[in-house]
Design a protein around this motif. Structure first.
Motif, PDB file in Angstrom:
ATOM      1  N   ILE A   1      33.337 -21.470  48.652  1.00  0.00           N
ATOM      2  CA  ILE A   1      33.858 -22.830  48.658  1.00  0.00           C
ATOM      3  C   ILE A   1      34.177 -23.500  47.341  1.00  0.00           C
ATOM      4  O   ILE A   1      33.349 -23.254  46.335  1.00  0.00           O
ATOM      5  N   SER A   2      35.207 -24.220  47.222  1.00  0.00           N
ATOM      6  CA  SER A   2      35.142 -24.987  46.116  1.00  0.00           C
ATOM      7  C   SER A   2      35.664 -26.574  46.649  1.00  0.00           C
ATOM      8  O   SER A   2      36.345 -26.718  47.495  1.00  0.00           O
ATOM      9  N   LEU A   3      35.697 -27.472  45.420  1.00  0.00           N
ATOM     10  CA  LEU A   3      36.337 -28.575  45.789  1.00  0.00           C
ATOM     11  C   LEU A   3      37.934 -28.654  46.268  1.00  0.00           C
ATOM     12  O   LEU A   3      38.256 -29.264  47.148  1.00  0.00           O
ATOM     13  N   ASN A   4      38.685 -27.882  45.634  1.00  0.00           N
ATOM     14  CA  ASN A   4      40.059 -27.832  45.725  1.00  0.00           C
ATOM     15  C   ASN A   4      40.172 -27.165  47.418  1.00  0.00           C
ATOM     16  O   ASN A   4      41.082 -27.758  48.102  1.00  0.00           O
ATOM     17  N   LYS A   5      39.383 -26.415  47.791  1.00  0.00           N
ATOM     18  CA  LYS A   5      39.614 -25.678  49.117  1.00  0.00           C
ATOM     19  C   LYS A   5      39.251 -26.672  50.257  1.00  0.00           C
ATOM     20  O   LYS A   5      39.846 -26.888  51.167  1.00  0.00           O
TER      21      LYS A   5
ATOM     22  N   LYS B   1      41.713 -28.198  53.094  1.00  0.00           N
ATOM     23  CA  LYS B   1      41.312 -28.254  54.346  1.00  0.00           C
ATOM     24  C   LYS B   1      41.434 -29.473  55.128  1.00  0.00           C
ATOM     25  O   LYS B   1      41.891 -29.534  56.334  1.00  0.00           O
ATOM     26  N   ILE B   2      41.037 -30.609  54.570  1.00  0.00           N
ATOM     27  CA  ILE B   2      40.931 -31.831  55.113  1.00  0.00           C
ATOM     28  C   ILE B   2      41.996 -32.653  54.561  1.00  0.00           C
ATOM     29  O   ILE B   2      42.148 -33.880  55.100  1.00  0.00           O
ATOM     30  N   ASN B   3      43.001 -32.429  53.915  1.00  0.00           N
ATOM     31  CA  ASN B   3      44.224 -32.995  53.628  1.00  0.00           C
ATOM     32  C   ASN B   3      43.810 -34.337  52.643  1.00  0.00           C
ATOM     33  O   ASN B   3      44.327 -35.409  52.770  1.00  0.00           O
ATOM     34  N   TYR B   4      43.035 -34.136  51.815  1.00  0.00           N
ATOM     35  CA  TYR B   4      42.608 -35.233  50.866  1.00  0.00           C
ATOM     36  C   TYR B   4      42.503 -34.778  49.557  1.00  0.00           C
ATOM     37  O   TYR B   4      42.431 -33.534  49.368  1.00  0.00           O
ATOM     38  N   SER B   5      42.754 -35.732  48.533  1.00  0.00           N
ATOM     39  CA  SER B   5      42.773 -35.333  47.001  1.00  0.00           C
ATOM     40  C   SER B   5      41.288 -34.914  46.636  1.00  0.00           C
ATOM     41  O   SER B   5      40.454 -35.303  47.332  1.00  0.00           O
TER      42      SER B   5
END
Length: 141
Positions: free
Chosen positions: A56-60, A64-68
């Motif tokens: 997992i990463s912050l980007n993933k 996944k949840i469509n937020y920045s």
């Protein structure tokens, strides 16, 4: 309604008012649902970290949840008082501890399994969390 009768005009005016009030209710309910979902969005984020800690990463999570990713990072800090990296490292350390105690996997394999690539960083984080070296934990089981 096509043939005017007594009070037809008032009935039509009242229908329009009712439609507007119903529309206002629907918009208000939608806004309340959005506020609730923003409060509860932290739960799927934490579950993602718990389940996919190795990759997992912050980007993933953001994709996944469509937020920045900045919004996600700030939300995690606001709701938990900890950073994404802190939570991720703790999850990785907990799982490495479980693997050390419950398996005979080599430490290198455990490091790969939890998603860390730097062996030195792993040892440093492990000692920071448990105040013991991985080999000591394994020998004590």
């Amino acid at each position: 309604m096509f043939f005017p009768k007594k009070f037809s005009g008032q009935i039509i005016k009242n229908y329009i008012s009712i439609i507007f009030f119903d529309l206002a209710r629907a918009v208000n309910a939608q806004l309340e649902n959005n506020v609730i979902s923003n409060k509860e969005i932290i739960i799927p984020i934490l579950k993602s970290i718990e389940q996919d800690y190795a990759t997992i990463s912050l980007n993933k999570i953001a994709q996944k949840i469509n937020y920045s990713k900045n919004y996600i990072s700030n939300l995690i800090k606001q709701k938990t008082g900890r950073t994404f990296s802190d939570i991720l490292n703790e999850q990785r350390m907990q799982n490495s501890y479980d693997l050390l105690v419950n398996t005979d996997l080599p430490i290198g394999t455990i490091i790969d399994h939890i998603g860390m690539s730097n062996r030195t960083q792993f040892y440093s984080k492990f000692e920071e969390y448990f105040h013991k070296k991985p080999n000591t934990i394994r020998l004590e089981r």
